[in-house]
Write an enzyme that holds these catalytic residues in place. Structure first.
Site, PDB file in Angstrom:
ATOM      1  N   HIS A  16      -0.887  12.013  -5.489  1.00  0.00           N
ATOM      2  CA  HIS A  16      -0.021  10.839  -5.267  1.00  0.00           C
ATOM      3  C   HIS A  16       0.195  10.508  -3.788  1.00  0.00           C
ATOM      4  O   HIS A  16       0.845   9.516  -3.472  1.00  0.00           O
ATOM      5  CB  HIS A  16       1.341  11.014  -5.953  1.00  0.00           C
ATOM      6  CG  HIS A  16       2.247  11.982  -5.237  1.00  0.00           C
ATOM      7  ND1 HIS A  16       2.113  13.337  -5.350  1.00  0.00           N
ATOM      8  CD2 HIS A  16       3.273  11.777  -4.397  1.00  0.00           C
ATOM      9  CE1 HIS A  16       3.021  13.939  -4.610  1.00  0.00           C
ATOM     10  NE2 HIS A  16       3.741  13.014  -4.016  1.00  0.00           N
TER      11      HIS A  16
HETATM   12  C1  UD1 Z   1       7.941   9.733  -3.222  1.00  0.00           C
HETATM   13  C2  UD1 Z   1       8.139  10.474  -1.901  1.00  0.00           C
HETATM   14  C3  UD1 Z   1       7.169  11.639  -1.810  1.00  0.00           C
HETATM   15  C4  UD1 Z   1       7.257  12.527  -3.036  1.00  0.00           C
HETATM   16  C5  UD1 Z   1       7.043  11.667  -4.270  1.00  0.00           C
HETATM   17  C6  UD1 Z   1       7.162  12.480  -5.532  1.00  0.00           C
HETATM   18  C7  UD1 Z   1       8.861   9.099   0.000  1.00  0.00           C
HETATM   19  C8  UD1 Z   1       8.403   8.504   1.275  1.00  0.00           C
HETATM   20  N1  UD1 Z   1       7.883   9.610  -0.767  1.00  0.00           N
HETATM   21  O1  UD1 Z   1       6.637   9.163  -3.192  1.00  0.00           O
HETATM   22  O2  UD1 Z   1       7.486  12.405  -0.679  1.00  0.00           O
HETATM   23  O3  UD1 Z   1       6.279  13.525  -2.960  1.00  0.00           O
HETATM   24  O4  UD1 Z   1       8.046  10.647  -4.277  1.00  0.00           O
HETATM   25  O5  UD1 Z   1       6.907  11.709  -6.648  1.00  0.00           O
HETATM   26  O6  UD1 Z   1      10.022   9.097  -0.276  1.00  0.00           O
HETATM   27  N2  UD1 Z   1       7.228   4.145  -9.134  1.00  0.00           N
HETATM   28  C9  UD1 Z   1       7.483   3.962 -10.461  1.00  0.00           C
HETATM   29  N3  UD1 Z   1       8.569   4.585 -10.999  1.00  0.00           N
HETATM   30  C10 UD1 Z   1       9.378   5.365 -10.276  1.00  0.00           C
HETATM   31  C11 UD1 Z   1       9.115   5.529  -8.906  1.00  0.00           C
HETATM   32  C12 UD1 Z   1       8.029   4.919  -8.352  1.00  0.00           C
HETATM   33  O7  UD1 Z   1       6.777   3.265 -11.167  1.00  0.00           O
HETATM   34  O8  UD1 Z   1      10.339   5.900 -10.820  1.00  0.00           O
HETATM   35  C13 UD1 Z   1       6.033   3.519  -8.539  1.00  0.00           C
HETATM   36  C14 UD1 Z   1       6.299   2.182  -7.900  1.00  0.00           C
HETATM   37  O9  UD1 Z   1       5.161   1.376  -8.060  1.00  0.00           O
HETATM   38  C15 UD1 Z   1       6.442   2.544  -6.428  1.00  0.00           C
HETATM   39  C16 UD1 Z   1       5.480   3.706  -6.288  1.00  0.00           C
HETATM   40  O10 UD1 Z   1       5.529   4.390  -7.539  1.00  0.00           O
HETATM   41  O11 UD1 Z   1       6.177   1.497  -5.589  1.00  0.00           O
HETATM   42  C17 UD1 Z   1       5.816   4.644  -5.171  1.00  0.00           C
HETATM   43  O12 UD1 Z   1       7.154   5.127  -5.293  1.00  0.00           O
HETATM   44  P1  UD1 Z   1       7.971   5.646  -4.011  1.00  0.00           P
HETATM   45  O13 UD1 Z   1       9.275   6.195  -4.430  1.00  0.00           O
HETATM   46  O14 UD1 Z   1       7.961   4.602  -2.962  1.00  0.00           O
HETATM   47  O15 UD1 Z   1       7.058   6.802  -3.438  1.00  0.00           O
HETATM   48  P2  UD1 Z   1       6.270   7.966  -4.162  1.00  0.00           P
HETATM   49  O16 UD1 Z   1       4.819   7.729  -3.997  1.00  0.00           O
HETATM   50  O17 UD1 Z   1       6.787   8.222  -5.530  1.00  0.00           O
END
Ligand code: UD1
Length: 388
Positions: free
Chosen positions: A227
């Site tokens: 991820h």
């Molecule tokens: C975040 C953390 C990362 C951690 C990871 C664990 C930061 C900078 N990154 O990354 O350190 O290792 O979480 O999972 O804080 N999305 C969903 N549902 C959710 C959350 C996210 O669909 O509940 C999707 C959305 O399209 C979103 C993307 O995942 O834009 C990324 O989510 P985000 O929280 O920005 O970062 P992660 O890649 O999950």
């Protein structure tokens, strides 16, 4: 924050410690701390704020339920957005909480955007910040988490570390040594607490087995997670990685629970292609399912930070698809090997693990299931917090 959130703010205990969770890897870190704080001596008011960075049944609810986390006192419901928008939104909404509750201290864990955003709000309001998992450094500022780590540690006055090298990083960055406490690893507290009730790998595989699949890979499988933006956001890098994974799957079946960020990226590169390769693609699984999958696998291929530590604690070989790690103790003492994304290095390491069982490892110092208790002991004596 919605009207509902504002109404709940008024019911929060004033003062005390506000603990923050935001994203999936925060939940298993805060659970053992809250358990230990519930019996802290002397007791002080504790509340739980969820920023809502991760949300929904797969990324949040399963974890609260399985880890026995209390429902958050406040859910800021920020959801997904760009780094700036997400961090800004968390700050705006968390500021309302700080204004209403006037906490004496804020506790943050790990390195996600919620960690930094809430630390910034608290520090600027003169509220003491304590950071759990302080001092980890990959040295790679291209990782958003590295920026979150460095800045959060600058804002915190009390630092809890998971491995001995973290102290050196903090001292080099001018942190007061009196506020640094080596307490062990709360993520491993959760692992040890829940290991006996983990969902067996076979059960999870059976549940998600697609109807057209022929058999469950009971003879052994490799667990895959991906991820990191550096691995999944660039289609060229991702295409190369999944082609490498296809080659790994010629050696043993792969089980791949896919993070939401990765799902879209995989679709964009048209993967998985047909059914030529034994790869089981799963939705994100719960904590107890993931523990069972890790424990039941022959090896793990991942770019996760937490899984490098969890595999070390479980004694399962881990191949980390990154060029660096902020958790070097897993390389020096544990079962972790860094390969980056180079195809040849990955395949050679997989072959070596399959032939030899991988490098042996031992569980690092203080990864003994009691880090949460040590943290609670320090907090009970911490000057900003006044007992009930
Ligand atoms: C975040 C953390 C990362 C951690 C990871 C664990 C930061 C900078 N990154 O990354 O350190 O290792 O979480 O999972 O804080 N999305 C969903 N549902 C959710 C959350 C996210 O669909 O509940 C999707 C959305 O399209 C979103 C993307 O995942 O834009 C990324 O989510 P985000 O929280 O920005 O970062 P992660 O890649 O999950």
């Amino acid at each position: 924050m919605g009207a509902n959130g504002s109404a709940r703010l008024e019911r929060l205990p004033a003062g005390g410690l506000v603990c923050v969770v935001g994203a999936r890897p925060n939940f298993m870190k805060v659970a053992p701390i809250l358990r230990a704080l519930a019996v802290a001596d002397p007791p002080f008011p504790v509340s739980l704020v969820h920023t809502g960075q991760h949300y929904g049944p797969d990324m949040q609810e399963a974890f609260f339920h399985q880890l026995g986390l209390p429902q958050p006192d406040i859910d800021l419901e920020v959801g997904s957005a760009s780094h700036a928008a997400q961090t800004g939104e968390i700050m705006t909404r968390f500021e309302e909480v700080v204004d209403a509750v006037a906490p004496e201290a804020v506790l943050v864990v790990g390195d996600v955007n919620s960690t930094l955003a809430c630390s910034l709000v608290a520090a600027k309001k003169g509220v003491a910040v304590t950071h759990v998992e302080a001092g980890l450094r990959s040295g790679d500022r291209a990782m958003p988490e590295e920026i979150n780590r460095v800045l959060t540690d600058q804002l915190a006055t009390l630092h809890f570390t998971t491995e001995t090298g973290a102290r050196d990083h903090l001292l080099r960055e001018g942190i007061d040594p009196d506020g640094i406490h080596f307490v062990g690893n709360v993520m491993i507290d959760s692992l040890l607490h829940h290991r006996d009730t983990a969902v067996a790998a076979g059960e999870t595989l059976e549940r998600y087995l697609p109807p057209e699949a022929t058999e469950i890979p009971t003879e052994g499988f490799a667990l895959v997670t991906l991820h990191r933006p550096s691995n999944v956001d660039d289609p060229e890098v991702l295409r190369e990685l999944v082609e490498t994974l296809e080659q790994v799957s010629e050696r043993l079946p792969l089980v791949f629970p896919v993070h939401p960020r990765t799902r879209g990226a995989l679709e964009a590169v048209g993967w998985p292609r047909g059914r030529r390769h034994p790869v089981m693609v799963l939705p994100p699984v719960g904590y107890l399912e993931m523990l069972g999958l890790m424990a039941g696998s022959r090896l793990v291929l991942t770019d996760s930070g937490g899984m490098q530590e969890e595999t070390t604690a479980l004694g399962i070989p881990c191949i980390t698809l990154r060029e660096n790690t902020e958790r070097p103790v897993t390389l020096e003492q544990g079962t972790n090997t860094l390969t980056g994304t180079d195809r040849r290095r990955i395949l050679e390491t997989v072959d070596d693990v399959l032939a030899t069982g991988g490098k042996g490892g031992r569980v690092p110092e203080l990864w003994d299931g009691r880090a949460g208790e040590r943290i609670a002991d320090v907090l009970a004596d911490w000057a900003p917090l006044t007992p009930w």
